[in-house]
Design a protein around this motif. Structure first.
Motif, PDB file in Angstrom:
ATOM      1  N   ILE A 138       0.894  -1.153   0.000  1.00 42.06           N
ATOM      2  CA  ILE A 138       0.000   0.000   0.000  1.00 42.06           C
ATOM      3  C   ILE A 138       0.932   1.201   0.000  1.00 42.06           C
ATOM      4  CG2 ILE A 138      -1.731   1.301   1.294  1.00 42.06           C
ATOM      5  CD1 ILE A 138      -2.577  -1.390   2.564  1.00 42.06           C
ATOM      6  N   GLY A 139       0.883   1.975  -1.049  1.00 48.18           N
ATOM      7  CA  GLY A 139       1.833   3.070  -1.227  1.00 48.18           C
ATOM      8  C   GLY A 139       3.031   2.586  -2.017  1.00 48.18           C
ATOM      9  N   PHE A 140       3.643   3.498  -2.741  1.00 48.35           N
ATOM     10  CA  PHE A 140       4.726   3.170  -3.659  1.00 48.35           C
ATOM     11  C   PHE A 140       6.083   3.417  -3.031  1.00 48.35           C
ATOM     12  CE2 PHE A 140       7.409   4.474  -7.370  1.00 48.35           C
ATOM     13  CZ  PHE A 140       7.502   3.211  -7.938  1.00 48.35           C
ATOM     14  N   PHE A 141       6.960   2.445  -3.173  1.00 47.01           N
ATOM     15  CA  PHE A 141       8.331   2.542  -2.700  1.00 47.01           C
ATOM     16  C   PHE A 141       9.255   2.371  -3.909  1.00 47.01           C
ATOM     17  CE2 PHE A 141       5.864   0.886   0.858  1.00 47.01           C
ATOM     18  CZ  PHE A 141       6.232   1.740   1.888  1.00 47.01           C
ATOM     19  N   PRO A 142       9.831   3.464  -4.424  1.00 46.81           N
ATOM     20  CA  PRO A 142      10.701   3.351  -5.594  1.00 46.81           C
ATOM     21  C   PRO A 142      11.817   2.309  -5.413  1.00 46.81           C
ATOM     22  CG  PRO A 142      10.214   5.650  -5.185  1.00 46.81           C
ATOM     23  CD  PRO A 142       9.661   4.873  -4.016  1.00 46.81           C
ATOM     24  N   PHE A 143      12.378   2.222  -4.210  1.00 46.61           N
ATOM     25  CA  PHE A 143      13.435   1.239  -3.957  1.00 46.61           C
ATOM     26  C   PHE A 143      12.939  -0.172  -4.251  1.00 46.61           C
ATOM     27  CE2 PHE A 143      15.487  -1.827  -1.140  1.00 46.61           C
ATOM     28  CZ  PHE A 143      16.817  -1.662  -1.499  1.00 46.61           C
ATOM     29  N   LEU A 144      11.725  -0.499  -3.832  1.00 51.34           N
ATOM     30  CA  LEU A 144      11.175  -1.833  -4.102  1.00 51.34           C
ATOM     31  C   LEU A 144      10.950  -2.040  -5.595  1.00 51.34           C
ATOM     32  CD1 LEU A 144       8.600  -2.631  -1.277  1.00 51.34           C
ATOM     33  CD2 LEU A 144      10.769  -3.764  -1.773  1.00 51.34           C
ATOM     34  N   SER A 145      10.540  -1.004  -6.278  1.00 51.99           N
ATOM     35  CA  SER A 145      10.348  -1.105  -7.719  1.00 51.99           C
ATOM     36  C   SER A 145      11.653  -1.459  -8.410  1.00 51.99           C
ATOM     37  CB  SER A 145       9.791   0.214  -8.271  1.00 51.99           C
ATOM     38  OG  SER A 145       9.669   0.157  -9.667  1.00 51.99           O
ATOM     39  N   TYR A 146      12.714  -0.762  -8.043  1.00 49.71           N
ATOM     40  CA  TYR A 146      14.024  -1.048  -8.640  1.00 49.71           C
ATOM     41  C   TYR A 146      14.500  -2.451  -8.271  1.00 49.71           C
ATOM     42  CZ  TYR A 146      14.409   3.893  -9.923  1.00 49.71           C
ATOM     43  OH  TYR A 146      14.198   5.125 -10.467  1.00 49.71           O
ATOM     44  N   ALA A 147      14.311  -2.838  -7.009  1.00 53.66           N
ATOM     45  CA  ALA A 147      14.728  -4.171  -6.569  1.00 53.66           C
ATOM     46  C   ALA A 147      13.964  -5.249  -7.330  1.00 53.66           C
ATOM     47  CB  ALA A 147      14.513  -4.317  -5.061  1.00 53.66           C
ATOM     48  N   CYS A 148      12.674  -5.073  -7.490  1.00 50.01           N
ATOM     49  CA  CYS A 148      11.866  -6.070  -8.208  1.00 50.01           C
ATOM     50  C   CYS A 148      12.258  -6.146  -9.675  1.00 50.01           C
ATOM     51  CB  CYS A 148      10.383  -5.754  -8.063  1.00 50.01           C
ATOM     52  SG  CYS A 148       9.753  -6.150  -6.411  1.00 50.01           S
ATOM     53  N   GLU A 149      12.587  -5.005 -10.256  1.00 47.80           N
ATOM     54  CA  GLU A 149      13.045  -5.000 -11.652  1.00 47.80           C
ATOM     55  C   GLU A 149      14.312  -5.839 -11.787  1.00 47.80           C
ATOM     56  OE1 GLU A 149      12.375  -3.495 -15.647  1.00 47.80           O
ATOM     57  OE2 GLU A 149      11.128  -3.520 -13.863  1.00 47.80           O
ATOM     58  N   LEU A 150      15.245  -5.666 -10.852  1.00 53.18           N
ATOM     59  CA  LEU A 150      16.498  -6.425 -10.883  1.00 53.18           C
ATOM     60  C   LEU A 150      16.273  -7.918 -10.626  1.00 53.18           C
ATOM     61  CD1 LEU A 150      18.826  -3.977  -8.921  1.00 53.18           C
ATOM     62  CD2 LEU A 150      18.963  -4.556 -11.339  1.00 53.18           C
ATOM     63  N   LEU A 151      15.309  -8.227  -9.763  1.00 52.61           N
ATOM     64  CA  LEU A 151      15.054  -9.611  -9.376  1.00 52.61           C
ATOM     65  C   LEU A 151      14.065 -10.321 -10.305  1.00 52.61           C
ATOM     66  CD1 LEU A 151      14.780  -8.982  -5.531  1.00 52.61           C
ATOM     67  CD2 LEU A 151      16.691 -10.066  -6.736  1.00 52.61           C
ATOM     68  N   GLY A 152      13.455  -9.576 -11.224  1.00 53.56           N
ATOM     69  CA  GLY A 152      12.485 -10.177 -12.141  1.00 53.56           C
ATOM     70  C   GLY A 152      11.190 -10.567 -11.455  1.00 53.56           C
ATOM     71  N   LEU A 153      10.811  -9.816 -10.431  1.00 52.02           N
ATOM     72  CA  LEU A 153       9.616 -10.109  -9.637  1.00 52.02           C
ATOM     73  C   LEU A 153       8.617  -8.965  -9.774  1.00 52.02           C
ATOM     74  CD1 LEU A 153       8.426 -12.093  -7.495  1.00 52.02           C
ATOM     75  CD2 LEU A 153       9.543 -10.686  -5.763  1.00 52.02           C
ATOM     76  N   ARG A 154       7.350  -9.304  -9.964  1.00 51.89           N
ATOM     77  CA  ARG A 154       6.337  -8.252 -10.071  1.00 51.89           C
ATOM     78  C   ARG A 154       6.168  -7.521  -8.741  1.00 51.89           C
ATOM     79  NH1 ARG A 154       1.476 -11.571 -12.408  1.00 51.89           N
ATOM     80  NH2 ARG A 154       2.629 -13.115 -11.264  1.00 51.89           N
ATOM     81  N   TYR A 155       5.949  -6.218  -8.849  1.00 48.69           N
ATOM     82  CA  TYR A 155       5.692  -5.360  -7.701  1.00 48.69           C
ATOM     83  C   TYR A 155       4.336  -4.710  -7.936  1.00 48.69           C
ATOM     84  CZ  TYR A 155       6.302  -1.404  -4.437  1.00 48.69           C
ATOM     85  OH  TYR A 155       6.144  -0.469  -3.448  1.00 48.69           O
ATOM     86  N   GLU A 209       9.059  -2.150 -15.884  1.00 52.69           N
ATOM     87  CA  GLU A 209       8.123  -3.138 -16.442  1.00 52.69           C
ATOM     88  C   GLU A 209       7.531  -4.073 -15.386  1.00 52.69           C
ATOM     89  OE1 GLU A 209       6.656  -3.701 -19.425  1.00 52.69           O
ATOM     90  OE2 GLU A 209       7.476  -1.766 -19.976  1.00 52.69           O
ATOM     91  N   LYS A 210       8.223  -4.268 -14.296  1.00 58.79           N
ATOM     92  CA  LYS A 210       7.739  -5.181 -13.254  1.00 58.79           C
ATOM     93  C   LYS A 210       6.828  -4.483 -12.245  1.00 58.79           C
ATOM     94  CE  LYS A 210       9.657  -8.998 -14.544  1.00 58.79           C
ATOM     95  NZ  LYS A 210       8.850 -10.163 -14.860  1.00 58.79           N
ATOM     96  N   ASP A 253      -0.171   7.589 -16.227  1.00 58.11           N
ATOM     97  CA  ASP A 253      -0.109   7.008 -17.571  1.00 58.11           C
ATOM     98  C   ASP A 253       0.582   7.986 -18.528  1.00 58.11           C
ATOM     99  OD1 ASP A 253      -0.777   4.931 -19.514  1.00 58.11           O
ATOM    100  OD2 ASP A 253      -2.222   6.387 -20.306  1.00 58.11           O
ATOM    101  N   GLY A 254       0.227   9.241 -18.417  1.00 59.96           N
ATOM    102  CA  GLY A 254       0.844  10.267 -19.256  1.00 59.96           C
ATOM    103  C   GLY A 254       2.329  10.461 -18.981  1.00 59.96           C
ATOM    104  N   LEU A 255       2.760  10.107 -17.777  1.00 60.90           N
ATOM    105  CA  LEU A 255       4.180  10.214 -17.419  1.00 60.90           C
ATOM    106  C   LEU A 255       4.972   8.965 -17.795  1.00 60.90           C
ATOM    107  CD1 LEU A 255       3.830  11.912 -13.916  1.00 60.90           C
ATOM    108  CD2 LEU A 255       4.718  12.944 -16.017  1.00 60.90           C
ATOM    109  N   GLY A 256       4.286   7.991 -18.393  1.00 63.16           N
ATOM    110  CA  GLY A 256       4.988   6.808 -18.880  1.00 63.16           C
ATOM    111  C   GLY A 256       5.019   5.621 -17.944  1.00 63.16           C
ATOM    112  N   ALA A 257       4.130   5.587 -16.952  1.00 60.37           N
ATOM    113  CA  ALA A 257       4.085   4.414 -16.066  1.00 60.37           C
ATOM    114  C   ALA A 257       3.897   3.163 -16.917  1.00 60.37           C
ATOM    115  CB  ALA A 257       2.950   4.547 -15.051  1.00 60.37           C
ATOM    116  N   ALA A 258       4.688   2.147 -16.646  1.00 65.15           N
ATOM    117  CA  ALA A 258       4.631   0.918 -17.440  1.00 65.15           C
ATOM    118  C   ALA A 258       3.262   0.254 -17.355  1.00 65.15           C
ATOM    119  CB  ALA A 258       5.715  -0.054 -16.983  1.00 65.15           C
TER     120      ALA A 258
END
Length: 136
Positions: free
Chosen positions: A62-79, A99-100, A115-120
């Protein structure tokens, strides 16, 4: 399905957990990432251990954590994130383009803006346990 769920102080956290459980999912709680960048390496190592222990289908917060987004991208895990605030500075991080990362917002104007800012992946959704079915 196993879900690594980030614990938050949100008053709806318990309801979200109960809904996922009622849908038959097994939850593995983790604490939120630290704001202090000096502690993020330790957090990442703990996160990787937790992922290895439970093999989650995705991480949910609940709420967005950019660090988790980057970690999930590296780990190939959906966030998967439910954005409950109308606006938060973290929502405008470049990490929304990963993308994750799947963002679900309960505010249609915010959905359009991200969406306009390019969210995947961003969609309007009022109740995330139902929304996750869109990507599973």
């Amino acid at each position: 399905m196993n879900i690594l769920i980030v614990k938050s102080s949100s008053f709806i956290q318990q309801d979200i957990e109960e809904a996922f459980s009622l849908l038959g999912h097994t939850l593995y709680p983790v604490i939120a990432p630290p704001a202090d960048s000096n502690e993020q390496d330790t957090y990442l190592q703990t996160l990787i251990t937790n992922i290895g222990d439970c093999s989650p289908a995705f991480i949910f917060s609940i709420g967005f954590f950019p660090f988790l987004s980057y970690a999930c991208e590296l780990l190939g895990l959906r966030y998967i994130v439910w954005l409950t605030d109308s606006y938060h500075p973290d929502y405008f991080s470049p990490a929304i383009r990963n993308e994750k990362t799947w963002l679900f917002a309960s505010d249609s104007a915010l959905t359009e803006e991200l969406d306009g800012l390019g969210a995947a992946h961003v969609a309007f959704c009022l109740w995330p346990p139902v929304c996750h079915a869109l990507i599973v």
